[in-house]
Design an enzyme around this catalytic site. Sequence first.
Site, PDB file in Angstrom:
ATOM      1  N   HIS A  47       0.816  -1.232   0.000  1.00  0.00           N
ATOM      2  CA  HIS A  47       0.000   0.000   0.000  1.00  0.00           C
ATOM      3  C   HIS A  47       0.840   1.269   0.000  1.00  0.00           C
ATOM      4  CE1 HIS A  47      -3.808   2.228   1.022  1.00  0.00           C
ATOM      5  NE2 HIS A  47      -4.299   1.229   0.329  1.00  0.00           N
ATOM      6  N   HIS A  77      -6.560  -3.086 -10.943  1.00  0.00           N
ATOM      7  CA  HIS A  77      -6.952  -2.606  -9.617  1.00  0.00           C
ATOM      8  C   HIS A  77      -8.425  -2.229  -9.650  1.00  0.00           C
ATOM      9  CE1 HIS A  77      -7.089   0.764  -6.559  1.00  0.00           C
ATOM     10  NE2 HIS A  77      -6.428  -0.131  -5.862  1.00  0.00           N
TER      11      HIS A  77
END
Length: 381
Positions: A185, A284
Site C-alpha cells: 500500500h 486494480h
Amino acid sequence: MRITALETFPVPPRWLFLKITTDEGVVGWGEPVVEGRAHTVATAVEELSELLVGRDPLAIEDHWQVMTKGGFYRGGPVLSSAVAGIDQALWDIAGKTYGVPVHRLLGGPLRDRVRVYQWIGGDEPSEVAEAAAEQVEAGFTAVKMNASGRMRHIDTPAEVEGVVRRVEAVREVLGDRRDVAVDFHGRFSTAMARRVVPRLEPLLPLFVEEPVLPENTSKVREVTAATSVPVALGERLFSRWDFRDVLGAGIAVAQPDLSHAGGISEVRRIAAMAEAHDVTMAPHCPLGPIALAASLQIAFSTPNFLIQEQSRGIHYNVGSDLLDYLVDPSPFRFEEGRVRAPEAPGLGIEIDEAAVRRAAELGHRWRSPIWRDDDGSFAEW
C-alpha cells in the site's frame, strides 16, 4: 446519434457514477472517481462535457485523444479518472448500439471464466486467518491482505516479524493450492521493502503490491532485484507513459485501474505494452459495479491477464456494497472464485437508475484516513 447530456451521481460508500445520454435513447454508464476526491472529478467531467455534447458517441478514440491532449496541461489522477469514466460510458454505448458486450468489440473473449480475489483483514490487518478461512468456505481461491498498518521509514524487528506472521497464518489456512497477495500500500520505504519482501519468499505470495510509493518508482528495480517474489504495482499510475519505465524494471504484474488510467481505451494499450515486457495484468478495482464491469471487459479480452480485484464485502463498503445499484446481480455471480464472461450488450450490467438517484441525494464525503506515527508525524495510509 449524438450525445445530449452527461450527469454525475456521488453515491455511497465512496463512488461516483456517470450517465451519458444520447438523442436516440441509448445510455452509457461509467465510474469516474478518485477515492476521496469524487466531487473534484465530477467538476472535471462537467468541464470535459463541453467537448462531447452534440458529438457522435461512437467516435471513442477521437474523444479520448481530444479529452487527454486538447488542453495545454495534461494528465494527473483527476483528469485521467474523469476521462476514464467517460471512456467506460462511451464503450457501454458502443456495445449497446452494436448489440454485443464490449469484450467482443475488443477482439472477443480469450477465456470462459476469470479468476477474482477477495479482500481480508482491513486497513490494519487482524484476524486474517479466520477471514481467509471464511473465503475458502465461500469458494474463493485467492485473497489479498494488507501487509501492515502504519510503518516507520525504518521500523523495528517486531514490525517485520508481524508482517511475516500474518502472511504465515493465511498461508497455513490456504494451503498450497490457493493464493495470497500482500498489499504494501505504499506504506513501506524502499529500505523496508527490501528488508521485508525477501522474508516472504518461503510463503510464495501471488505477488506483493505497491512495495514503494508511486513517486519512488525509480527505486522499483532495487526491490525486484532483492527478491524472487513477484512485484505488482500501478494503481497510482495513470497512462501508458507512466507505466513505460516500470514495465522494464522487473515488475511481474501491472495493476492499472479502469477508473483512473484512462478507461478501457488506455488500459488495453497498457496491457499490450505489459505483454511485450513479459508482465501480466491484474487490474486494480476496489470500487463499484461499473468499474468492475469495465475491468472484466479487459480481463476477458486480454491475453496476459492474471486475476481481477473486486470489492464485494471490502472494508470500505459500509452501508452500500457492490450489488446494491444493479437491477440484476447475476453478472457478478462468483462460482469457485471465478466469474463468467458477461454476454449482455455494453458493459454487461443494468444500473438501477432509481436506486442511484436516491443514493445521490444522500451522497458522500468519503476521505482517505490521515494516519500519524506515535511521535505525531504524518504516516502513509
